[in-house]
Design a protein around this motif. Structure first.
Motif, PDB file in Angstrom:
ATOM      1  N   UNK A 134      18.090  79.027 -10.127  1.00 28.54           N
ATOM      2  CA  UNK A 134      18.773  78.159 -11.098  1.00 28.54           C
ATOM      3  C   UNK A 134      17.754  77.624 -12.112  1.00 28.54           C
ATOM      4  N   UNK A 135      18.149  77.646 -13.314  1.00 32.39           N
ATOM      5  CA  UNK A 135      17.265  77.165 -14.372  1.00 32.39           C
ATOM      6  C   UNK A 135      16.948  75.678 -14.164  1.00 32.39           C
ATOM      7  N   UNK A 136      15.678  75.338 -14.438  1.00 32.66           N
ATOM      8  CA  UNK A 136      15.221  73.966 -14.153  1.00 32.66           C
ATOM      9  C   UNK A 136      16.035  72.940 -14.942  1.00 32.66           C
ATOM     10  N   UNK A 137      16.256  73.251 -16.207  1.00 36.44           N
ATOM     11  CA  UNK A 137      16.998  72.332 -17.075  1.00 36.44           C
ATOM     12  C   UNK A 137      18.390  72.026 -16.520  1.00 36.44           C
ATOM     13  N   UNK A 138      19.043  73.096 -16.087  1.00 33.77           N
ATOM     14  CA  UNK A 138      20.402  72.953 -15.549  1.00 33.77           C
ATOM     15  C   UNK A 138      20.377  72.135 -14.271  1.00 33.77           C
ATOM     16  N   UNK A 139      19.351  72.396 -13.456  1.00 36.20           N
ATOM     17  CA  UNK A 139      19.253  71.679 -12.187  1.00 36.20           C
ATOM     18  C   UNK A 139      19.108  70.181 -12.450  1.00 36.20           C
ATOM     19  N   UNK A 140      18.253  69.830 -13.414  1.00 37.68           N
ATOM     20  CA  UNK A 140      18.041  68.412 -13.719  1.00 37.68           C
ATOM     21  C   UNK A 140      19.316  67.795 -14.283  1.00 37.68           C
ATOM     22  N   UNK A 141      19.960  68.521 -15.172  1.00 37.25           N
ATOM     23  CA  UNK A 141      21.197  67.977 -15.756  1.00 37.25           C
ATOM     24  C   UNK A 141      22.270  67.773 -14.694  1.00 37.25           C
ATOM     25  N   UNK A 142      22.354  68.741 -13.779  1.00 35.44           N
ATOM     26  CA  UNK A 142      23.348  68.595 -12.709  1.00 35.44           C
ATOM     27  C   UNK A 142      23.034  67.404 -11.828  1.00 35.44           C
ATOM     28  N   UNK A 143      21.730  67.218 -11.510  1.00 35.06           N
ATOM     29  CA  UNK A 143      21.420  66.077 -10.630  1.00 35.06           C
ATOM     30  C   UNK A 143      21.660  64.761 -11.345  1.00 35.06           C
ATOM     31  N   UNK A 144      21.432  64.737 -12.662  1.00 36.96           N
ATOM     32  CA  UNK A 144      21.740  63.512 -13.414  1.00 36.96           C
ATOM     33  C   UNK A 144      23.234  63.233 -13.384  1.00 36.96           C
ATOM     34  N   UNK A 145      24.020  64.290 -13.546  1.00 34.12           N
ATOM     35  CA  UNK A 145      25.475  64.106 -13.489  1.00 34.12           C
ATOM     36  C   UNK A 145      25.892  63.579 -12.126  1.00 34.12           C
ATOM     37  N   UNK A 146      25.304  64.149 -11.063  1.00 33.78           N
ATOM     38  CA  UNK A 146      25.653  63.685  -9.715  1.00 33.78           C
ATOM     39  C   UNK A 146      25.278  62.221  -9.558  1.00 33.78           C
ATOM     40  N   UNK A 147      24.091  61.843 -10.078  1.00 35.99           N
ATOM     41  CA  UNK A 147      23.659  60.445  -9.981  1.00 35.99           C
ATOM     42  C   UNK A 147      24.651  59.531 -10.686  1.00 35.99           C
ATOM     43  N   UNK A 148      25.077  59.918 -11.890  1.00 38.32           N
ATOM     44  CA  UNK A 148      26.066  59.113 -12.623  1.00 38.32           C
ATOM     45  C   UNK A 148      27.358  59.001 -11.820  1.00 38.32           C
ATOM     46  N   UNK A 149      27.780  60.130 -11.251  1.00 35.59           N
ATOM     47  CA  UNK A 149      29.045  60.131 -10.495  1.00 35.59           C
ATOM     48  C   UNK A 149      28.951  59.206  -9.298  1.00 35.59           C
ATOM     49  N   UNK A 150      27.779  59.220  -8.622  1.00 37.57           N
ATOM     50  CA  UNK A 150      27.617  58.342  -7.455  1.00 37.57           C
ATOM     51  C   UNK A 150      27.732  56.884  -7.885  1.00 37.57           C
ATOM     52  N   UNK A 151      27.067  56.538  -8.989  1.00 34.58           N
ATOM     53  CA  UNK A 151      27.130  55.152  -9.468  1.00 34.58           C
ATOM     54  C   UNK A 151      28.574  54.754  -9.775  1.00 34.58           C
ATOM     55  N   UNK A 152      29.284  55.633 -10.496  1.00 32.12           N
ATOM     56  CA  UNK A 152      30.678  55.313 -10.837  1.00 32.12           C
ATOM     57  C   UNK A 152      31.533  55.178  -9.583  1.00 32.12           C
ATOM     58  N   UNK A 153      31.296  56.072  -8.632  1.00 27.26           N
ATOM     59  CA  UNK A 153      32.043  56.028  -7.368  1.00 27.26           C
ATOM     60  C   UNK A 153      31.825  54.684  -6.666  1.00 27.26           C
ATOM     61  N   UNK A 154      30.561  54.244  -6.617  1.00 26.21           N
ATOM     62  CA  UNK A 154      30.259  52.992  -5.917  1.00 26.21           C
ATOM     63  C   UNK A 154      30.830  51.800  -6.680  1.00 26.21           C
ATOM     64  N   UNK A 155      30.707  51.826  -8.013  1.00 32.80           N
ATOM     65  CA  UNK A 155      31.290  50.742  -8.817  1.00 32.80           C
ATOM     66  C   UNK A 155      32.783  50.633  -8.540  1.00 32.80           C
ATOM     67  N   UNK A 156      33.419  51.793  -8.429  1.00 31.94           N
ATOM     68  CA  UNK A 156      34.868  51.778  -8.199  1.00 31.94           C
ATOM     69  C   UNK A 156      35.237  51.140  -6.863  1.00 31.94           C
ATOM     70  N   UNK A 157      34.399  51.381  -5.836  1.00 27.67           N
ATOM     71  CA  UNK A 157      34.721  50.754  -4.553  1.00 27.67           C
ATOM     72  C   UNK A 157      34.501  49.244  -4.596  1.00 27.67           C
ATOM     73  N   UNK A 158      33.695  48.789  -5.580  1.00 23.84           N
ATOM     74  CA  UNK A 158      33.462  47.345  -5.697  1.00 23.84           C
ATOM     75  C   UNK A 158      34.600  46.651  -6.436  1.00 23.84           C
TER      76      UNK A 158
END
Lengths: 168, 117
Positions: free
Chosen positions: A1-25
């Motif tokens: 997997x291309x490095x750029x894509x990997x980083x972008x995907x992990x950033x997206x996952x990080x954002x999603x986790x934050x939104x998910x946790x905010x929603x449970x709050x």
């Protein structure tokens, strides 16, 4: 997997986790006798991943987000976790299929609404198996009614994000 | 914001959702006697007539993860206490009309009001 894509995907996952946790709050909105209506903030990232990267990537973002967020909240392997995973996987798969097959016919907003609807359906399917009774589907019409405004909200957020923010 | 086509599709979806509301409504026959049905893991464990409930009544149910307490009072039912972690069932609060449902997934309890003769 291309490095750029990997980083972008992990950033997206990080954002999603934050939104998910905010929603449970957020306080769960209690309308009539419904078990709780949620906005589906993390679905914003699912849709973004689907549009920027594609079907497989968006499903993996969803799966990783659900698992990691539940580990952080402390609901891993509880009923809540399985319900949220079922809803997230169901809706992301339906959105992915609709997007890859018919992106010329359906706009992002419509796909988001359909995603919200299938989130509820797959969640109720799992819930009816867990509680081993089909009567739980009495919730479905009410949940369907609420998935239209919440799906609209998420879809519009994604639409304007794609206009305002430059990805890549 | 939304194109005309989007609005039509979303309007159709909304109409379908409304329609499903009425389908579920007509599915059951209306009766005069309301009963609260309490199910544990798919099996009916208690059925209580709501009319002759002048005094408060509490039902203790032992589910897979612990005890849940259901309270019945003046034709209404609610989950008073439950061991489940998210407490969705408790937050559902009082239900009093046919088809209303309280579900506790972790403890596999379903409380439903039915109207039948």
């Amino acid at each position: 997997m291309e490095l750029r894509k990997m980083i972008q995907l992990s950033l997206l996952i990080a954002c999603a986790i934050v939104l998910h946790i905010i929603e449970t709050m957020l306080p769960v909105i209690q309308i009539f006798f419904l078990p709780g209506v949620k906005l589906g903030l993390a679905n914003i990232i699912t849709l973004l991943a689907l549009i920027i990267f594609g079907f497989r990537e968006s499903v993996s973002v969803v799966a990783l987000r659900s698992i990691l967020a539940s580990l952080l909240i402390g609901t891993f392997f509880s009923v809540t976790f399985f319900l949220s995973l079922a809803g997230a996987l169901g809706s992301s798969m339906v959105m992915g299929i609709i997007y890859t097959l018919g992106k010329n016919y359906f706009s992002i907003v419509v796909i988001s609404v359909l995603g919200a609807i299938f989130h509820n359906i797959s969640q109720l399917l799992l819930a009816s198996v867990l509680i081993s009774q089909i009567e739980i589907f009495v919730y479905l019409p009410y949940l369907l009614l609420f998935s239209v405004p919440t799906g609209l909200f998420v879809g519009l957020v994604v639409k304007y994000l794609l206009i305002k923010v430059e990805f890549r | 914001m939304l194109s005309k086509k989007d609005m039509i599709i979303i309007g159709l979806i909304f109409a379908l959702a409304l329609f499903s509301l009425f389908i579920f409504r007509f599915e059951e026959e209306e009766g005069s006697v309301q009963r609260a049905v309490i199910k544990l893991d798919g099996e009916i464990i208690e059925e209580i007539k709501m009319d002759d409930l002048e005094k408060e009544k509490k039902i203790y149910i032992e589910g897979p993860i612990g005890e849940s307490i259901i309270q019945l009072k003046e034709g209404k039912v609610r989950m008073l206490e439950s061991v489940c972690p998210n407490d969705i069932c408790v937050h559902t609060n009082w239900i009093s009309r046919p088809r209303q449902t309280i579900a506790c997934l972790p403890n596999k309890i379903l409380v439903r009001i039915i109207a039948a003769d």
